[in-house]
Design a protein around this motif. Structure first.
Motif, PDB file in Angstrom:
ATOM      1  N   SER A  17     -55.578 -85.137  51.128  1.00  0.00           N
ATOM      2  CA  SER A  17     -55.910 -85.083  49.710  1.00  0.00           C
ATOM      3  C   SER A  17     -54.911 -85.908  48.896  1.00  0.00           C
ATOM      4  CB  SER A  17     -55.905 -83.623  49.280  1.00  0.00           C
ATOM      5  OG  SER A  17     -56.005 -83.521  47.893  1.00  0.00           O
ATOM      6  N   ASN A  18     -53.653 -85.746  49.225  1.00  0.00           N
ATOM      7  CA  ASN A  18     -52.613 -86.475  48.499  1.00  0.00           C
ATOM      8  C   ASN A  18     -52.692 -87.978  48.760  1.00  0.00           C
ATOM      9  OD1 ASN A  18     -50.156 -86.286  46.816  1.00  0.00           O
ATOM     10  ND2 ASN A  18     -49.230 -87.253  48.610  1.00  0.00           N
ATOM     11  N   LYS A  32     -55.598 -89.695  46.864  1.00  0.00           N
ATOM     12  CA  LYS A  32     -55.379 -89.910  45.430  1.00  0.00           C
ATOM     13  C   LYS A  32     -54.267 -90.922  45.187  1.00  0.00           C
ATOM     14  CE  LYS A  32     -56.035 -87.651  41.131  1.00  0.00           C
ATOM     15  NZ  LYS A  32     -57.316 -88.322  40.956  1.00  0.00           N
ATOM     16  N   LYS A  33     -53.343 -90.982  46.118  1.00  0.00           N
ATOM     17  CA  LYS A  33     -52.265 -91.954  45.973  1.00  0.00           C
ATOM     18  C   LYS A  33     -52.822 -93.367  46.092  1.00  0.00           C
ATOM     19  CE  LYS A  33     -47.758 -93.201  47.764  1.00  0.00           C
ATOM     20  NZ  LYS A  33     -46.679 -92.862  48.690  1.00  0.00           N
TER      21      LYS A  33
END
Lengths: 616, 616
Positions: B398-399, B402-403
């Motif tokens: 998830s991180n 989005k990064k």
């Protein structure tokens, strides 16, 4: 839960017929919401679900309120109550709680980690931090977080003729305000704006300024000097210092945009016209500023609306049309407003923007269009659309309405009395200001309503009586006395558009005097408002024009009275009873401040203000 | 327009066959955009429409570019060109411009007052000033404007157990973060927040604090002390100092709200649970703060969605349910999340709020509901919905998504492998994490996909192999060695919910060992994630539980290996090729940083990460 910590095994078998008593301090410990559960205890019973039994001299005594709930710990109305010490039950010896149902293990106990556990993701990168996120981080023991810094945008206003707001204005000076608009947008988009000093039209100074600005920020914006005029150095300066990627795009307004690159930073040449500046800055600076912050540009709200009149557009250019949007009954109407790129007020007044594609030569009246909204859709629903004759009182009315009812707005378009009635006919306006004199009957408005709106049920409400007259410069240098002087060779007139009540008044007087309009110099030059006529006289564009006294007074002109006329508001019955219009009518009928302001403009008679003149 | 100011009468009769020449400096004056028109001139011809004729020794010489346009004044590529002095034409003697069509009066001349004229309304009262409005005011010579000041809201955090973030935490301490959330909201709403010191649960101190806060701001907010617990003084203090208008409302969460009045200022008692605080502050503080600023609270964006599961609600209470919202194909799905008022993460994770009316006992699965959105609708469209088994790698994924793609999000719900497959079946998820072991074949996932999703075409992609094992406190105090120990009397187990792959693994082992689950203490207590199991073991709620090595390492527990299993991602073919999922797969397959982070969690084998395991 506020209540008592217990061991669930102690509650086995409790029932209404067989209540269980637990000894306070040993089997039951008072706890409040958020307290940790005492060691060895594994359930909480709600304070509302127990009876406290106080043994006085060994005699148990229940305390309950009328609903059967324990009241001992309710302090909201009994602040002076001495509260029991917490956690140990000292001094509470000999007291019990009574329960009538068993508990399950961990009932009303929140486990640690229910909310968030170490190493779990709270927020991903590139997330814009909201207030609740701050809470979640603090709750998790995170006191510092790496954030993206605000991108710095340096805005260089240019132009020898351009001066700071508040300066003494000389002829030809232009007040510099574009950079404040752009700076405001930068801040709104999460960036940090740095406004550079005004740089005159000097090639070397401009280059020096760009280099200086380069050191100060992440992006340099030169405004303007992007078009091909004789003093436009921007493109040359940017390509001299770095690289011009693109000069000129097929949009209107905004054509002379420059996108450039100076070493590692973007340099934008933004056109000088405020509307061009606004549109190109939105299109090209905003995505960069957002990108640096790791966010995408939000899609604008789109409202589907019907164009109230046609829009012509040049083939090969994408055109950005500012529109007013009104919701009248079930109709959502978009009305194009002034297309001049220099008319900043067209942006201030715009509710949205309609894009006309490059491969279109325009859009016909009645076309369904997507409006990119600049105002909230609900504001549109709470806006009274007023189309028709112009009067300065309408501005006052608009202000008074928003002052008293912040949720409501009055949007007015000045198209003349006749066009106002047509707008009502087409369902494009809630109200129309009108002052149409029937030459035959000498009656105002009613004949026209009957003739043009036979199918509509109308309420006609008076706003004011007002004085019309010929405006002349202070001292009346050309010695103008009446309409007769318009035939003079040395007199230039400024006219109103056809369909305006004031135009009808002019034509009536010329006809009475037998003057052929072709012999009136300036008869063909039309303005749309009283103030524009006054302005033309003040600035020497014309020697005289017909307008209301208020416009004359506003600009300090001399006034030759011609007529007193009735200015009414036409309201279809279908809207008359609406809350929105009742608020407006209340102001017209009762607001003392509004009336005073109208009188202070001069030339108004408010005897019948708010009276119903006619109703069918 | 950049061009030449002329007298329109001088241009009469010009045509291609009969061009007219105007003498520079006398009949034609060079002007740039924005220059005032020289006295006596009344039209402007565009620079593109003229030829310059230079007389050298009396011989006219035309200069034109290839398109026939004059190039003399084009400076954009020739910045070193010496420019002619402006306005007089000195030094230009003997030069002419040639025109081939006549002009109309005032062509290309903007009249003063086209934009705005003195006394016209620029902005009504109660208008929130935007960047373009600043421009319009400055353009009109308005340097000062009266604005409403920001309302000051003083927020008093209360509670003896409550400590500042960053303090050394003692048992029972609660980190104070509510006031920071409320302060953030005040700022967001245009107010100014003042955070008061933490006030202990002492009646007199609280009264003193409220009086002090009264002097500092326009509104006082006490947080919390509004419920009926033993230490809740707020209501008493407010009614002692002023007046309590209302204590308690029928909403959930948020019931114990207090609305009060102290002399001329509102005092709010906002409940202590963060979700209750957030909701009541939005409902009751926001309208006041907006009203002071003369603006209305915007209506939230509403999205129509289908509930993925039923919601029970108490009759007589309006309930505010936090939901995740996902758009999967054409389905818009709202999934209720944790209802605990203390679970702040439920707000952080929420995409919107569904109101269950007071007169409803709940909403069935599949009900169409209006979601008041907390995120932009377009964010929802750019969100990959992942429902299924929990693994810590999903957070990392998830991180990383989005990064690398700020416009995309991954939203994950941990419901177990089986429930994940059902969500895929129902069209409620784009992807599902799964690790379901078929006891008969020893094969992971594929049998279950074939059985549960016969109608769907699926791509199964491996994420990781991972180690499952029994978690025990550091040092393994109860000397647990295998599943066999779960039958011991002195061992309490913590289980996973039914349908979870880890639950199946537990049941398989118990069955193999012939242990009756009824003889396993704690078998009935279920958690939904590996981290929750780890947390339960860390906090002594249980002695052991089955979870992945990463969860064990995250909380510093000891680990008794039980199995290595394959954790795959199920993707319906209809979504597999979408841009969104291709971005996600690219990260799984290529992102070195993501792989490193996964390995650093411990217990993962990434040999097959991103490989297609099965496709039908």
């Amino acid at each position: 839960m506020d209540g008592y910590a217990v061991r669930f095994s102690d509650t086995f078998g409790a029932s209404e017929t067989n209540p269980k008593q637990l000894r306070l301090g040993e089997q039951a410990i008072p706890v409040n919401t958020g307290d940790p559960i005492p060691e060895g205890f594994n359930a909480v019973i709600m304070i509302e679900d127990v009876n406290i039994i106080r043994t006085q001299n060994g005699v148990p005594k229940k305390s309950q309120d009328s609903l059967g709930y324990n009241t001992e710990h309710r302090t909201k109305d009994t602040p002076s109550l001495t509260l029991p010490p917490q956690g140990g039950g000292q001094g509470w010896g000999g007291e019990y709680i009574e329960i009538i149902k068993p508990l399950t293990p961990w009932q009303h106990v929140r486990t640690i980690g229910e909310d968030i556990v170490s190493t779990e993701l709270i927020l991903p990168e590139n997330h814009r931090i909201r207030p609740v996120d701050i809470g979640a981080m603090l709750a998790s023991g995170i006191l510092d977080v790496m954030v993206r810094r605000r991108p710095k945008v340096v805005i260089i206003p240019t132009g020898t003729e351009v001066v700071e707001p508040g300066s003494d204005l000389k002829k030809g000076n232009i007040i510099e305000y574009n950079s404040r608009i752009l700076a405001g947008l930068v801040n709104q988009w999460g960036g940090e704006s740095i406004r550079f000093r005004i740089v005159p039209d000097d090639y070397d100074e401009l280059k020096k300024a760009i280099l200086e600005a380069y050191e100060l920020g992440d992006m340099v914006v030169v405004n303007a000097g992007a078009s091909a005029g004789s003093k436009d150095f921007s493109s040359a300066a940017i390509s001299d210092l770095g690289e011009v990627i693109l000069h000129g795009i097929n949009i209107r307004p905004g054509k002379p945009l420059i996108l450039g690159w100076l070493k590692d930073k973007p340099v934008l040449g933004i056109p000088g016209y405020p509307v061009s500046a606004y549109i190109t800055f939105n299109l090209f600076a905003r995505p960069i500023i957002y990108k640096w912050q790791g966010i995408n540009v939000e899609r604008p709200d789109i409202l589907r609306a019907r164009l109230s009149r046609q829009v012509a557009s040049a083939l090969g250019q994408e055109e950005f049309i500012r529109v007013k949007v009104g919701k009248v009954g079930e109709n959502i109407i978009a009305t194009p407003i002034s297309r001049g790129a220099g008319v900043l007020m067209s942006l201030v007044r715009a509710d949205g923007i309609v894009r006309v594609p490059a491969m279109s030569e325009g859009l016909g009246a009645g076309t369904e269009v997507d409006v990119e909204m600049l105002r909230a859709k609900e504001d549109i629903e709470n806006t009274i659309v007023c189309i028709g004759s112009h009067d300065n009182c309408i501005d006052l009315l608009s202000n008074s309405l928003k002052k008293r009812y912040p949720g409501l707005s009055l949007s007015s378009a000045h198209v003349g009395s006749m066009a106002g009635l047509i707008a009502i006919k087409r369902g494009e306006a809630h109200i129309a200001g009108t002052h149409l004199l029937d030459e035959e009957t000498g009656q105002y408005n009613i004949t026209f309503i009957k003739r043009l709106l036979p199918e509509k049920r109308i309420v006609l409400v008076n706003l004011v009586y007002r004085e019309q007259g010929l405006l002349v410069p202070k001292g009346n240098p050309k010695n103008i006395k009446s309409f007769g002087d318009l035939a003079r060779d040395d007199v230039t007139f400024i006219n109103r558009q056809s369909g305006a009540g004031t135009r009808l008044l002019t034509d009536k007087h010329l006809k009475e005097l037998g003057i052929d309009p072709r012999n009136v110099k300036g008869y063909d030059r039309e303005e749309y408002t009283h103030m524009a006529v006054a302005s033309a006289v003040l600035n020497g564009v014309a020697d005289t024009g017909l307008a209301i006294l208020a416009a004359s007074k506003a600009l300090g002109l001399d006034f030759i009275p011609v007529a007193k006329e009735r200015y009414d508001i036409v309201i279809p019955k279908e809207f008359y009873g609406s809350e929105m219009l009742q608020c407006l009518l209340q102001i017209i009928r009762e607001d003392a401040e509004f009336r005073e302001l109208v009188l202070s403009l001069g030339g108004y008679d408010i005897t019948d203000m708010g009276k119903v003149i006619y109703e069918d």
